[in-house]
Each structure stands twice: as structure tokens, then as C-alpha cells.
Scaffold this active site. Structure first.
Site, PDB file in Angstrom:
ATOM      1  N   THR A  13      -1.468 -16.547  25.222  1.00 27.98           N
ATOM      2  CA  THR A  13      -0.200 -17.022  25.775  1.00 27.98           C
ATOM      3  C   THR A  13       0.887 -16.015  25.414  1.00 27.98           C
ATOM      4  OG1 THR A  13       0.388 -18.342  23.828  1.00 27.98           O
ATOM      5  CG2 THR A  13      -0.928 -19.422  25.543  1.00 27.98           C
ATOM      6  N   GLY A  14       1.859 -15.871  26.301  1.00 32.49           N
ATOM      7  CA  GLY A  14       2.866 -14.837  26.087  1.00 32.49           C
ATOM      8  C   GLY A  14       2.239 -13.456  26.122  1.00 32.49           C
ATOM      9  N   GLY A  15       1.354 -13.258  27.107  1.00 35.22           N
ATOM     10  CA  GLY A  15       0.568 -12.027  27.148  1.00 35.22           C
ATOM     11  C   GLY A  15       1.072 -10.958  28.087  1.00 35.22           C
ATOM     12  N   GLY A  18       4.925  -6.906  25.025  1.00 34.15           N
ATOM     13  CA  GLY A  18       4.969  -6.843  23.577  1.00 34.15           C
ATOM     14  C   GLY A  18       3.630  -7.032  22.901  1.00 34.15           C
ATOM     15  N   ILE A  19       3.614  -7.853  21.860  1.00 36.67           N
ATOM     16  CA  ILE A  19       2.414  -8.058  21.050  1.00 36.67           C
ATOM     17  C   ILE A  19       1.293  -8.668  21.879  1.00 36.67           C
ATOM     18  CG2 ILE A  19       1.481  -9.393  19.116  1.00 36.67           C
ATOM     19  CD1 ILE A  19       4.302  -9.048  17.791  1.00 36.67           C
ATOM     20  N   GLY A  20       1.626  -9.626  22.737  1.00 38.49           N
ATOM     21  CA  GLY A  20       0.600 -10.257  23.567  1.00 38.49           C
ATOM     22  C   GLY A  20      -0.073  -9.280  24.510  1.00 38.49           C
ATOM     23  N   SER A 138       5.293 -15.012  11.578  1.00 35.78           N
ATOM     24  CA  SER A 138       6.325 -13.993  11.373  1.00 35.78           C
ATOM     25  C   SER A 138       6.577 -13.868   9.888  1.00 35.78           C
ATOM     26  CB  SER A 138       7.623 -14.392  12.080  1.00 35.78           C
ATOM     27  OG  SER A 138       8.694 -13.530  11.706  1.00 35.78           O
ATOM     28  N   TYR A 151      14.762 -20.326  13.840  1.00 38.21           N
ATOM     29  CA  TYR A 151      13.551 -19.544  14.112  1.00 38.21           C
ATOM     30  C   TYR A 151      12.681 -19.447  12.859  1.00 38.21           C
ATOM     31  CZ  TYR A 151      10.610 -15.496  15.195  1.00 38.21           C
ATOM     32  OH  TYR A 151       9.550 -14.649  15.386  1.00 38.21           O
TER      33      TYR A 151
END
Length: 245
Positions: A13-15, A18-20, A138, A151
Site C-alpha cells: 500500500t502506498g506503492g 518513495g519507499i513503497g 518511523s 504523527y
């Protein structure tokens, strides 16, 4: 040499950036069939073109339960199971204590905590034995940053989820670990921090540089693969040492 994720079915998810996106590229290189999700179709299309093969994009908002259901319906129809879930979708913005709004709180917790919880809970029927679930945490889970308290709290909650879920899932042979980035060069960071701020962040890192999506992707491959078959419930910091002092 054998690829570490040969034949595995992975959902990130969130791919789309960035990191994804970095993880999706490395998962494919290591032999996985990858499904990526994101809110913006245009970004997903760019990501698919960049990855090049063995990837399917699903437009979805990981904060919405109906969208999560749709993600898994697509994966079930196309692949039948899931071996790796990288619950990476997240949201951050500044919110100074004393001025925090309900909107800021709800938006941050709905994506980072509520959305992540149901992303993992709803995947359980599709997870194969020996599967790996990776949660994006994080360094904020253990450090405080100005105007980032909401956050920070969401990432502490994610760390707590991993501890609880490995007990809840005892006997299922499902591993759950947290991958916690430090200061990482992503499109999101570029929006949040200008070059002066990023240089100050870099100067504070013991290894003397910012992290990259590739740094996190290599660690994600380790947690996704059988190389970490006896590791569960940990928080793996990929931060150049910045959270350790």
C-alpha cells in the site's frame, strides 16, 4: 543465485512513490508478483511504467475500508493468496500543539492507524502460512519532533500493534515486523522540508547522509524473505543511526 522472493505474491500500500515504490522495484527484482496501491491513478501509472513488469496497480485510499476490501478482491481474483503485505501507506503534516485541529488529528490517525489496522485485519483470510507482514513505522515512534506530535503518536501506535498482533496470531505462522525509516529522501520530504532543512537533518545523521528508498527497500526484502524466518515483532530502524542517541 536464487531470488529471495521467487513466486511470492506481494501487496504494497502506498506503492506509487518513495519507499513503497522502492520496495516494489526490489520485490519484483527478487521474483515477486507485486500489487501496488495509491490514491492517484496518474502516479500509479508512472510507477507501473518505472517498475516495468510483474506489477498491478490498484487505485485505492488505504484510509477507506471499502477501498481496502476492493484491493483484496482484485488480488484474490488475480493471485488467490498473499505472501507479503507491506502496509506502507501513510500521511503526515505539521500540527503545532496548541493549534491542533480535529481535521488534522482525524486525517493523520485515519490513515496511519485506523487504515493500517483494517488493512492488516482484512488481509488475514488471504495470508498464506509463512507469510510476512511489514508495517511502516518511523523513528518518530521513539523520538519527539516539533509540530509532529500527532504523527509521532500514530507511529508509536503502529509499533504497539506489532507487539499485540504477533500474540493474537500465535500458531498462524504469520510474521509481523515494523520497518522504521529515518530521514529519507522521498517526494513527501521534499514538500515538507526545503534544502536548508534537509541539510540540517543530514548533518545530524551519524552515517553522514540521508537515507534513500533503496536503503529501505533492501531492508524490506530481508523482512519479506525467508532470511528473516525467525524474526517477528521487531522494529527495525533504517536510519543511519539518528534514532540511537
Amino acid at each position: 543465485m536464487a531470488r529471495k522472493l521467487e513466486g511470492k505474491i506481494a501487496v504494497i500500500t502506498g506503492g506509487s512513490a518513495g519507499i513503497g515504490l522502492g520496495a516494489a522495484k526490489h520485490f519484483v527484482e527478487e521474483g515477486a508478483q507485486v500489487f501496488i496501491t495509491g490514491r492517484r491513478q496518474s502516479e500509479l501509472d508512472k510507477a507501473v511504467a518505472e517498475i516495468g513488469r510483474n506489477v498491478t496497480a490498484i487505485q485505492a485510499d488505504a484510509a477507506k475500508l471499502d477501498d481496502i476490501d476492493r484491493i483484496y478482491e482484485v488480488v484474490k481474483a488475480k493471485a488467490g493468496r498473499i505472501d507479503i503485505l507491506f502496509a506502507n501507506a501513510g500521511f503526515y503534516e505539521f500540527g503545532t500543539f496548541g493549534e491542533i485541529t480535529e481535521e488534522h488529528f482525524d486525517k493523520t490517525f485515519n490513515t496511519n492507524v485506523r487504515g493500517l489496522l483494517f488493512t492488516v485485519q482484512k488481509v488475514l483470510p488471504l495470508l498464506s502460512r509463512g507469510s510476512s507482514v511489514i508495517l511502516t513505522g518511523s523513528i518518530a515512534s521513539i523520538k519527539g519532533y516539533p509540530s509532529f506530535s500527532v504523527y509521532d503518536a500514530t507511529k508509536a501506535a503502529i509499533r504497539s500493534f506489532a507487539r499485540g498482533w504477533i500474540v493474537d496470531l500465535k500458531g498462524r505462522d504469520i510474521r509481523i515486523n515494523v520497518l522504521s525509516p529515518g530521514h529519507t529522501e522521498t517526494p513527501g520530504l521534499s514538500v515538507l522540508a526545503d534544502e536548508t532543512v534537509r541539510n540540517a537533518m543530514k548533518a545530524n545523521v551519524p552515517l553522514g547522509r540521508m537515507g534513500t528508498p533503496e536503503d529501505l527497500a533492501k531492508a524490506a526484502v530481508f523482512l519479506a524473505s525467508d532470511d528473516s524466518s525467525y524474526i517477528t515483532g521487531i522494529e527495525l530502524f533504517v536510519d543511519g543511526g539518528v534514532a540511537q542517541f
